[in-house]
Enzyme design. Structure first.
Site, PDB file in Angstrom:
ATOM      1  N   ASN A 159       0.806  -1.226   0.000  1.00  0.00           N
ATOM      2  CA  ASN A 159       0.000   0.000   0.000  1.00  0.00           C
ATOM      3  C   ASN A 159       0.837   1.274   0.000  1.00  0.00           C
ATOM      4  OD1 ASN A 159       0.776  -0.653   2.620  1.00  0.00           O
ATOM      5  ND2 ASN A 159      -1.146  -0.023   3.555  1.00  0.00           N
ATOM      6  N   GLU A 258       4.836  -4.458  12.193  1.00  0.00           N
ATOM      7  CA  GLU A 258       3.823  -3.398  12.047  1.00  0.00           C
ATOM      8  C   GLU A 258       2.636  -4.057  11.364  1.00  0.00           C
ATOM      9  OE1 GLU A 258       1.359  -0.973  10.952  1.00  0.00           O
ATOM     10  OE2 GLU A 258       2.739  -0.368   9.361  1.00  0.00           O
ATOM     11  N   CYS A 292      -3.236   0.892   7.222  1.00  0.00           N
ATOM     12  CA  CYS A 292      -3.435   0.295   8.547  1.00  0.00           C
ATOM     13  C   CYS A 292      -3.872   1.335   9.566  1.00  0.00           C
ATOM     14  CB  CYS A 292      -2.162  -0.398   9.012  1.00  0.00           C
ATOM     15  SG  CYS A 292      -0.730   0.692   9.074  1.00  0.00           S
ATOM     16  N   GLU A 466       8.906   2.093  14.280  1.00  0.00           N
ATOM     17  CA  GLU A 466       9.617   2.586  13.111  1.00  0.00           C
ATOM     18  C   GLU A 466       9.555   4.108  13.125  1.00  0.00           C
ATOM     19  OE1 GLU A 466       9.197  -1.017   9.904  1.00  0.00           O
ATOM     20  OE2 GLU A 466       7.655   0.526   9.836  1.00  0.00           O
TER      21      GLU A 466
END
Length: 485
Positions: A159, A258, A292, A466
């Site tokens: 994505n 993640e 997300c 991150e």
């Protein structure tokens, strides 16, 4: 159209191992599709288990020399990559739009974010700190140093193929780790272009290795369990992430995950409604809702529900759907026909359970994997859409009456990536923010992306962070040296 063909033709389509581009060992390829038409754009090398093993062996062989490169040199290479990403922005944006479907404007915004991650970690490379202190008992010294964890396997999503790739590769390189990268098979071209940029920026051969494959489990699971890699960073579904974490545990790899989200978006009756709508448009419609961090459950206080739903429908009606390369388009297709089918099923289930369909709820009559912007009102808890990631341009509105009620509802999920809260009451803002069981909170704003901040979730939304100074820590090990005087 000629420009599109030229961009695809110029993009790398092979494996990158040891600084050399080459075909898959078996000669196989897989097709990359344009989600706005369903047509095949090109064929990309389909890496095999043998290719993956070779890439990891190269990363292992290169680790010692790369780990000894002075931090300033690593920083300067990353800074050059940052500059090249801006120089190649038009090329990157066109290729990304063609394989991911997102509008060119969104692709360019992603390129800017990805480049910022590279610049940020170029700066973090020279800030890796240790510690020296006297032992509390006396007669000794405590020395703490930080060292690269070692060869890293990096698995990126489709994505945001550039920004998520850069958010993994840049801190690994800054820390002194070599890498084996798996791009998503839906969007491999963008990652391969990025790998070429790192090579051109002076990153030595064997430090960044890229193995696209349409058989990820077959190729990458043996690498995780081989004992040769020391780090795994994965962005993707929770189901796959849990499985990979289990594999990594067998070799005690350092892990960053993640994973999925089920973000609550809470609008209190004292909120600035226009600002809340702006925030919802940002988090819900970015990349067509395929993120997300997208608002998945929109909780609206009952007293303002009708007003909010009407204004939201007006805004959703204004989106122009089409191919991302066409002028004026601000909403592209979903990534695959399978994903469109998932969105359709979730909407149909919500309506069957009593939700009111305010607008949308269908696929337009055109080629590609498009789905109409959709607003659902008074969505009941029984609907699957309140528990599962939508990954589409659908806003389910759920009424609530009290602060305590909405906090309980928002936290009633296995996920904990991000929450969004809109209120003009600063005491409530702090109370609810602290009550959210999430790794991140957007307070009166619809975006939490910031290269200088730690990105990540709790519960089934993942492990590690991150971005921010924490991002490079994920690629470092702490070593204690005891010195007796």
């Amino acid at each position: 159209m000629d420009q599109e063909r030229a961009a695809i033709a110029a993009a790398p389509k092979q494996l990158l191992i040891g600084g050399k581009w080459g075909d898959a060992s078996g000669g196989g390829t897989f097709g990359v599709h344009d989600p706005s038409t369903g047509e095949v754009l090109c064929q990309v090398a389909d890496g095999t288990p043998e290719d993956g093993a070779r890439a990891l062996d190269v990363a292992v062989a290169t680790q010692k020399s790369w780990g000894k490169v002075p931090a300033r040199q690593r920083s300067e290479m990353l800074r050059r990559a940052f500059e090249l990403m801006h120089e190649r922005a038009d090329e990157l944006a066109l290729v990304m739009t063609l394989e991911a479907g997102k509008p060119v404007g969104e692709a360019k915004a992603e390129i800017a974010l990805a480049a910022d991650f590279v610049r940020h970690f170029a700066e973090e490379a020279v800030r890796i700190r240790g510690n020296y202190q006297e032992s509390p008992a006396g007669g000794a010294r405590i020395i703490v140093t930080r060292q690269p964890v070692g060869p890293a396997i990096l698995i990126a999503p489709w994505n945001f193929p550039l920004s998520m790739g850069a958010r993994k590769i840049a801190p690994a390189l800054a820390a002194g780790c070599t890498t084996v990268v798996k791009p998503a098979p839906e969007t491999p071209l963008t990652m391969l272009l990025l790998a070429g940029i790192f090579t051109e920026a002076g990153i030595p051969d064997g430090v960044v290795n890229v193995v696209p494959t349409n058989s990820p489990a077959e190729v990458f699971e043996p690498l995780i369990t081989s004992g040769k890699a020391r780090k795994l960073s994965f962005t993707g579904s929770t189901q796959v992430g849990v499985h990979l974490a289990e594999l990594a545990a067998k070799r005690m790899l350092k892990v960053s995950m993640e994973l999925g989200g089920n973000a609550p978006f809470i609008v209190f009756e004292d909120a600035d409604i226009e600002n809340a709508l702006d925030g919802l448009m940002m988090t819900k419609m970015r990349n067509g809702g395929e993120t997300c961090t997208a608002a998945n459950r929109v909780y609206v206080q009952r007293s303002i529900m009708d007003t909010f739903a009407g204004k939201l429908a007006d805004r959703m009606t204004g989106f122009v759907q089409g191919r991302g390369v066409d002028e004026g388009v601000d909403l592209g297709p979903l990534i695959t026909e399978k994903q469109r089918g998932t969105v359709e099923t979730l909407v149909a289930d919500a309506v069957a359970n009593g939700a009111e369909l305010v607008m949308g709820g269908a696929r337009p009559d055109r080629p590609g994997y498009f789905y109409q912007p959709t607003v659902l009102k008074d969505v009941p808890k029984a609907a699957r859409i309140t528990r599962e990631e939508i990954f589409g341009p659908v806003a389910p509105l759920i009424p609530f009456d009290s602060e305590g009620e909405v906090i309980a509802a928002a936290n009633d999920t296995d996920y904990g990536l991000v929450a969004y809260i809109f209120t003009e009451n600063h005491r409530r803002a702090l109370r609810v923010s602290e009550a959210m069981e999430t790794g991140m909170v957007g307070l009166n704003q619809g975006s939490v992306s910031n290269v200088a901040a730690p990105f990540g979730g709790v519960k089934m939304s993942g492990l590690g962070r991150e971005g921010g100074p924490e991002g490079i820590d994920e690629f470092l090990e702490t070593k204690f040296v005891a010195v007796q005087l």
